[in-house]
Structure formats: structure tokens, C-alpha cells
Motif scaffolding. Sequence first.
Motif, short mmCIF file in Angstrom:
data_model
loop_
_atom_site.label_atom_id
_atom_site.label_comp_id
_atom_site.label_asym_id
_atom_site.label_seq_id
_atom_site.Cartn_x
_atom_site.Cartn_y
_atom_site.Cartn_z
N MET A 171 2.84 -0.78 -0.49
CA MET A 171 1.42 -0.82 -0.10
C MET A 171 0.57 -0.13 -1.15
N ASP A 172 1.03 0.99 -1.68
CA ASP A 172 0.29 1.72 -2.72
C ASP A 172 0.12 0.86 -3.97
N VAL A 173 1.20 0.19 -4.37
CA VAL A 173 1.14 -0.68 -5.56
C VAL A 173 0.14 -1.81 -5.33
N ARG A 174 0.24 -2.45 -4.18
CA ARG A 174 -0.66 -3.58 -3.91
C ARG A 174 -2.12 -3.11 -3.87
N ASN A 175 -2.37 -1.95 -3.27
CA ASN A 175 -3.74 -1.43 -3.21
C ASN A 175 -4.28 -1.09 -4.59
N SER B 253 -6.56 -3.52 0.39
CA SER B 253 -6.42 -2.28 1.16
C SER B 253 -7.29 -2.30 2.41
N ARG B 254 -8.29 -3.18 2.42
CA ARG B 254 -9.18 -3.25 3.59
C ARG B 254 -8.78 -4.35 4.57
N GLN B 255 -7.74 -5.13 4.25
CA GLN B 255 -7.39 -6.27 5.10
C GLN B 255 -6.86 -5.85 6.46
N LEU C 105 -2.84 -1.38 10.57
CA LEU C 105 -1.42 -1.50 10.24
C LEU C 105 -1.03 -0.48 9.17
N ALA C 106 -1.86 -0.37 8.14
CA ALA C 106 -1.58 0.60 7.06
C ALA C 106 -1.51 2.02 7.62
N THR C 107 -2.41 2.35 8.51
CA THR C 107 -2.41 3.68 9.13
C THR C 107 -1.16 3.89 9.96
N GLU C 108 -0.78 2.88 10.73
CA GLU C 108 0.43 2.99 11.56
C GLU C 108 1.67 3.22 10.69
N ILE C 109 1.77 2.50 9.58
CA ILE C 109 2.92 2.63 8.70
C ILE C 109 2.93 4.00 8.03
N ARG C 110 1.79 4.44 7.55
CA ARG C 110 1.72 5.76 6.90
C ARG C 110 2.02 6.89 7.88
#
Length: 152
Positions: A118-122, A129-131, A135-140
Motif C-alpha cells: 500500500m505504501d509503494v502504491r501510494n 491513497s484516497r480510493q 480499508l487502508a485504515t483497517e489494514i494499518r
Amino acid sequence: MSDTQVRPDFYTCQYCGSRITGTRLAIEDDERLVVIEGILQILAMPDGHQVITPERRCYAPHLGASMALALRLNGVRAVFPSTEAVKAAEGLRTAQDADERGPWVLSPVQLDALTRAMDVRNTVLPSTSRQHPALATEIRDAHARSRRTQSA
């Protein structure tokens, strides 16, 4: 007992209509409540594993694209710190292609690979990163919990 999740931590039985909250169900610290195909289940969570429950079917392809990009870039720059992490990333990409709905029980190594992807893609594609911020918050958050569990 077959239950449908109405809102987080609130369940309604499909047969009798009884309602119950997750706090009234006896679960241990290493267990999680999940609804799989409309059936309430308790998953045991071994050694730092965490549950990610995608709410939308588009989450798996989104994460799969992140993983594919990170794996391609791994040859150019060290995205993953070890061969174990690369294998976890490859396995996770395959698993997400096969199971779009989840819940996904992820190991600490898989969570680390996922957050690195996710960091690489962002970084490479900042607009992504805004899509799916939830989900990103849940994973982190799951990754942070996993690290705390492992260090304890």
C-alpha cells in the motif's frame, strides 16, 4: 444460529429476529466474531494474526493491484525485506484473487507485506491513497495490533 450483521457489533438472527450485540457473546482475546455467508462465526486468531473483513468486492482487486505493483518494483528497489515477505506477498495476491469477499485471516508477515505494498502504491500513484481510506485504515490498524501482539 444464523445471524446477519446489521451494523458493526450488532447482529439479528435471520430465523427469529432476535437481536444481540457482540459484547454479549463470550469470546476470548484471541478470537473474533465474523459473518460468513450470513452465518455468525467465531474465528480463533493465533499469534498475531488479524481479521480483515472487506465490505466491498472491489477491495480485493484494489489490494491485488497494489501487491502486483510492489512485486514488480521489488526487483528495482527493495520493497520487501526478505524472501519470506516476497512469498507472503505472492501468496496473498493469489488468495485475494480467489476470495474477494473475505474475511481474510492474515499473518503478521502478510499484514506487513500488505502495508508495504500500500505504501509503494501510494508513493507511485498518489491518487490511489484516497480510493478506499476505510480499508487502508483497517489494514494499518490490524498491522499495528499484530505488532503489539507479537512484541507482548
